[in-house]
Design an enzyme around this catalytic site. Structure first.
Site, PDB file in Angstrom:
ATOM      1  N   GLY A   1      -9.605   7.908  -1.569  1.00 53.52           N
ATOM      2  CA  GLY A   1     -10.341   9.420  -1.740  1.00 53.52           C
ATOM      3  C   GLY A   1     -10.713   9.379  -0.191  1.00 53.52           C
ATOM      4  O   GLY A   1     -10.868   8.470   0.769  1.00 53.52           O
TER       5      GLY A   1
ATOM      6  N   GLU B   1     -10.638   3.542   7.809  1.00 53.41           N
ATOM      7  CA  GLU B   1      -9.738   4.453   8.223  1.00 53.41           C
ATOM      8  C   GLU B   1     -10.246   5.702   8.780  1.00 53.41           C
ATOM      9  O   GLU B   1     -10.093   5.897   9.801  1.00 53.41           O
ATOM     10  CB  GLU B   1      -8.980   5.015   6.756  1.00 53.41           C
ATOM     11  CG  GLU B   1      -7.711   5.838   7.034  1.00 53.41           C
ATOM     12  CD  GLU B   1      -7.316   6.478   5.743  1.00 53.41           C
ATOM     13  OE1 GLU B   1      -7.800   6.240   4.571  1.00 53.41           O
ATOM     14  OE2 GLU B   1      -6.076   7.103   5.259  1.00 53.41           O
TER      15      GLU B   1
ATOM     16  N   HIS C   1       0.874  -1.189  -0.108  1.00 50.10           N
ATOM     17  CA  HIS C   1      -0.122   0.040  -0.190  1.00 50.10           C
ATOM     18  C   HIS C   1       0.806   1.316   0.062  1.00 50.10           C
ATOM     19  O   HIS C   1       1.240   1.781   1.107  1.00 50.10           O
ATOM     20  CB  HIS C   1      -0.992   0.097   1.095  1.00 50.10           C
ATOM     21  CG  HIS C   1      -2.082   0.978   1.096  1.00 50.10           C
ATOM     22  ND1 HIS C   1      -3.527   0.702   1.494  1.00 50.10           N
ATOM     23  CD2 HIS C   1      -1.939   2.533   0.944  1.00 50.10           C
ATOM     24  CE1 HIS C   1      -4.012   1.829   1.363  1.00 50.10           C
ATOM     25  NE2 HIS C   1      -3.093   2.948   1.177  1.00 50.10           N
TER      26      HIS C   1
HETATM   27  O1  LIG Z   1      -4.835   7.127   3.173  1.00 43.41           O
HETATM   28  C1  LIG Z   1      -5.551   7.486   2.195  1.00 43.41           C
HETATM   29  N1  LIG Z   1      -6.755   7.217   2.284  1.00 43.41           N
HETATM   30  C2  LIG Z   1      -7.565   7.660   1.292  1.00 43.41           C
HETATM   31  N2  LIG Z   1      -7.060   8.149   0.002  1.00 43.41           N
HETATM   32  C3  LIG Z   1      -5.769   8.386  -0.081  1.00 43.41           C
HETATM   33  C4  LIG Z   1      -4.903   7.992   1.012  1.00 43.41           C
HETATM   34  N3  LIG Z   1      -3.819   8.341   0.650  1.00 43.41           N
HETATM   35  C5  LIG Z   1      -3.953   8.911  -0.658  1.00 43.41           C
HETATM   36  N4  LIG Z   1      -5.113   8.817  -1.066  1.00 43.41           N
HETATM   37  C6  LIG Z   1      -5.749   9.302  -2.364  1.00 43.41           C
HETATM   38  O2  LIG Z   1      -5.461   8.293  -3.351  1.00 43.41           O
HETATM   39  C7  LIG Z   1      -5.142   8.952  -4.785  1.00 43.41           C
HETATM   40  C8  LIG Z   1      -4.298   8.003  -5.754  1.00 43.41           C
HETATM   41  O3  LIG Z   1      -3.089   7.687  -5.048  1.00 43.41           O
HETATM   42  C9  LIG Z   1      -4.447  10.376  -4.153  1.00 43.41           C
HETATM   43  O4  LIG Z   1      -4.371  11.153  -5.096  1.00 43.41           O
HETATM   44  C10 LIG Z   1      -5.102  10.477  -2.693  1.00 43.41           C
HETATM   45  O5  LIG Z   1      -6.309  11.478  -3.105  1.00 43.41           O
HETATM   46 ZN   LIG Z   2      -3.860   4.886   0.982  1.00 46.33          ZN
END
Ligand SMILES: O=c1[nH]cnc2c1ncn2[C@@H]1O[C@H](CO)[C@@H](O)[C@H]1O
Ligand SMILES: [Zn+2]
Length: 373
Positions: free
Chosen positions: A185, A215, A23
């Protein structure tokens, strides 16, 4: 046997130990200096600073907000400089090189192709550029003595409506560098069942997917991801802890959902530092990963966003070694869990475990037998 030699692994041990990363967001792992150079090249003028060190600090601090929504705002800057073929190839190549230098031997890197279309690239061109970058990075890493293999996961944004299209894209490239699908997202208000058609399509195609769930939102999100959508793995999944009851006498009872997740060996892609930043956990020592590991859930250790979280696989393990006293055996356990949970074919996972991971840990464990060179 745990002998007196089961010492706490040093940072150097941790870095050299083979690690597996499931991840990690491509747009969350750029080198600050690369962002500055790409911004200058494409004329993006909205960076908070042009100094690479200050920019790295800015990302960490801005992401350290206690809210997933604010954490995600910082991706505007990284996506802004990832709109051309050259930029995507470079970022992907550097990603593979940085992970390899950190001792990662297998990684699944995710990104949302729909976020890289602003300068006119097509979805297919985005995927091909990133795949090319990964291949270049793998070769460059091998030349410096670090072997890594990288697969791509295509992410659809959960607030948008392109998930079926992205799922089809992932399936089209499944034998050409893409190993699965994901949604990411803001979680609250965007339940995974909104994308049921994408998940059902992938199931009919016998393809693999993971879902960010549990999350910023709790058990209902995990339940939908597992029982309605059929997720192979859970991104984060930390809130599964809400379905686990630890009594004063130390006895533990699992609710139906937690028991199901454990019984079915559903992998949890845990990202401790990211969770501290978004408020999903209060400290490393309080992070649910400690209890979940004790209870033998299929837990894995991940970085999520190396830039925003100022982390690496080595650093995530350092924090866990500090908080829970893990040794090389524990690290190997997490790593084998991750390799078992990867989306590449079973025979390849098995070979990675038996020919790369276990021998790597055995060599580190044997070091105390020999004089230091
Ligand atoms: O921890 C997270 N939780 C939810 N969405 C995330 C997290 N980290 C990044 N992204 C989202 O995933 C998109 C594609 O890589 C990123 O642009 C961000 O908006
Ligand atoms: Zn993520």
């Amino acid at each position: 046997m745990h002998s007196q030699h089961a010492v706490s692994p040093s940072a150097e041990h941790i870095r050299r130990a083979p690690k597996v990363l499931l991840h990690d967001h491509l747009d969350g792992g750029l080198r600050p200096a690369t962002i500055v150079e790409l911004a200058a090249a494409v004329g993006y003028g909205n960076l908070p600073t042009d100094d690479p060190d200050a920019l790295g600090t800015w990302f960490r601090e801005a992401a350290d907000s206690g809210s997933l929504e604010r954490y995600l705002e910082t991706f505007t800057h990284t996506c802004a400089v990832m709109q051309t073929r050259e930029a995507l190839v470079r970022v992907a190549a550097e990603c593979a090189e940085d992970l390899a230098a950190d001792g990662v031997v297998y990684a699944e890197i995710r990104y949302a192709p729909e976020q890289h279309l602003d300068a006119g690239l097509t979805l297919d061109e985005v995927v091909e550029a990133v795949n090319e970058g990964f291949r270049i990075g793998e070769h460059n890493a091998a030349r410096t003595g670090h072997r890594i293999r990288v697969g791509a996961l295509l992410t659809a944004m959960r607030h948008a409506a392109r998930s079926l299209e992205i799922a089809e894209l992932a399936n089209r490239y499944r034998d050409a560098g893409v190993v699965g699908f994901d949604i990411a997202g803001a979680e609250a208000g965007h339940p995974p069942t909104r994308h049921l058609d994408a998940f059902e399509y992938l199931q009919r195609e016998n393809f693999h997917f993971t879902i960010h769930a549990g999350e910023a939102f709790g058990l209902p999100s995990i339940w939908e991801a597992v029982q309605w959508c059929g997720a192979d793995r859970l991104g984060h999944g930390v809130r599964i802890i809400d379905d686990i009851d630890v009594k004063d006498d130390g006895s533990v009872s699992l609710g139906r959902l937690a028991a199901y997740v454990r019984d079915k060996r559903i992998p949890l892609e845990m990202c401790p530092t990211s969770n501290l930043q978004t408020g999903a956990a209060d400290s490393y020592a309080d992070h649910p990963i400690g209890l979940l590991r004790k209870l033998y859930f299929r837990v894995t250790v991940n970085t999520d966003n190396r830039l925003m979280s100022g982390t690496s696989m080595t650093r995530e393990f350092e924090h866990l070694v500090d908080a829970f006293g893990y040794d090389l055996d524990d690290m190997q356990w997490f790593t084998v869990n991750a390799m078992k949970s990867a989306f590449i074919p079973f025979d390849e996972r098995l070979a990675m475990i038996n020919e790369v991971i276990k021998p790597g840990y055995a060599a580190l464990r044997a070091e105390w037998l020999f004089p230091r060179g």
